[in-house]
Design an enzyme around this catalytic site. Structure first.
Site, PDB file in Angstrom:
ATOM      1  N   SER A  93     -50.816 104.016 -46.133  1.00 52.27           N
ATOM      2  CA  SER A  93     -50.199 104.006 -45.012  1.00 52.27           C
ATOM      3  C   SER A  93     -49.455 102.826 -44.859  1.00 52.27           C
ATOM      4  CB  SER A  93     -51.372 103.444 -44.063  1.00 52.27           C
ATOM      5  OG  SER A  93     -50.952 104.128 -42.818  1.00 52.27           O
ATOM      6  N   LYS A 145     -47.396 103.532 -16.892  1.00 56.52           N
ATOM      7  CA  LYS A 145     -47.408 102.328 -16.815  1.00 56.52           C
ATOM      8  C   LYS A 145     -49.425 101.811 -17.321  1.00 56.52           C
ATOM      9  CE  LYS A 145     -46.769  97.502 -17.480  1.00 56.52           C
ATOM     10  NZ  LYS A 145     -45.498  97.518 -18.164  1.00 56.52           N
TER      11      LYS A 145
END
Length: 234
Positions: A93, A145
């Site tokens: 990764s 949000k």
């Protein structure tokens, strides 16, 4: 007697005063903050006596931003002096991302390589919250949000928004690996797609250059840096 003692100390000090010309930098553990290794890479870049750098990696990866910072710092360093990466354990990764622009990537035969992918996780605590009688209250401006909240199940539009972020980041990862390792991006499902490889498998798909021990990695750096008398910084 004094003359003999002085000669002994003189010989000892002359060895210690030899300037190192090669350096090892370690990248170990989860990558959450890149500041320390970035400082080490910058110091190695500026040190005129250092002719090559070996980066020993044993890391499962970590956050995207610091991994990219390290990758581009290594890329810049490698334009000035050769960099060899050695995978001593796990290089997956983000830690694999960090390594891609080295001159050579060498992996221990028992190492794990790859996992080129991106993940974002959270939990849905709504049932637990309801069970213990807690209610959340939110005031917000902006449709997205509250995205990623663990207090309820995510809506489809929130999942779609997060998926766009993950896909864009993954595409960047694959593009950089393809460019750095000179791989055909159309074959990304073979070398990316979060596959985890053994060292020999990683070599076959082009993610690393050689399989061997750290001595092989050191010898490769000596050759690339063209030092006649290798002295490793301690």
């Amino acid at each position: 007697f004094v003359t003999v003692v002085l000669m002994i100390f003189s010989n000892s000090n002359s060895k210690n005063l030899q300037q190192p010309n090669l350096q090892v930098i370690n990248l170990t553990g989860a990558i959450m903050n890149a500041s320390t290794i970035l400082e080490e890479l910058d110091e190695a870049k500026k040190a005129k006596n250092i002719k090559g750098v070996l980066i020993d990696i044993n890391s499962p990866g970590g956050a995207v931003a610091p991994s990219v910072e390290i990758a581009y710092a290594i890329k810049e360093l490698n334009t000035i002096k050769p960099v060899v990466v050695y995978a001593s354990g796990t290089m997956t990764s983000g830690s694999y991302y960090s390594s891609i622009w080295a001159s050579k990537i060498i992996a221990n035969p028992g190492s794990m390589i790859g996992s080129i992918g991106v993940i974002m996780q959270s939990v849905d605590l709504s049932k637990l919250i309801n069970k213990i009688g807690i209610k959340t209250q939110t005031i917000k401006m902006g449709k997205f949000k509250e995205i990623g909240t663990p207090t309820r199940q995510w809506t489809k539009y929130e999942k779609d928004e997060l998926q766009k972020i993950i896909k864009n980041t993954y595409d960047m990862f694959v593009q950089d690996v393809s460019s750095a390792r000179k791989l055909n991006i159309k074959d990304n499902t073979k070398f990316a797609d979060a596959h985890i490889f053994t060292a020999s498998q990683a070599q076959k798909v082009g993610l690393i250059d050689k399989v061997g021990t750290i001595n092989l990695a050191k010898n490769e750096l000596v050759i690339l840096s063209k030092v006649k008398n290798p002295i490793w910084a301690k």
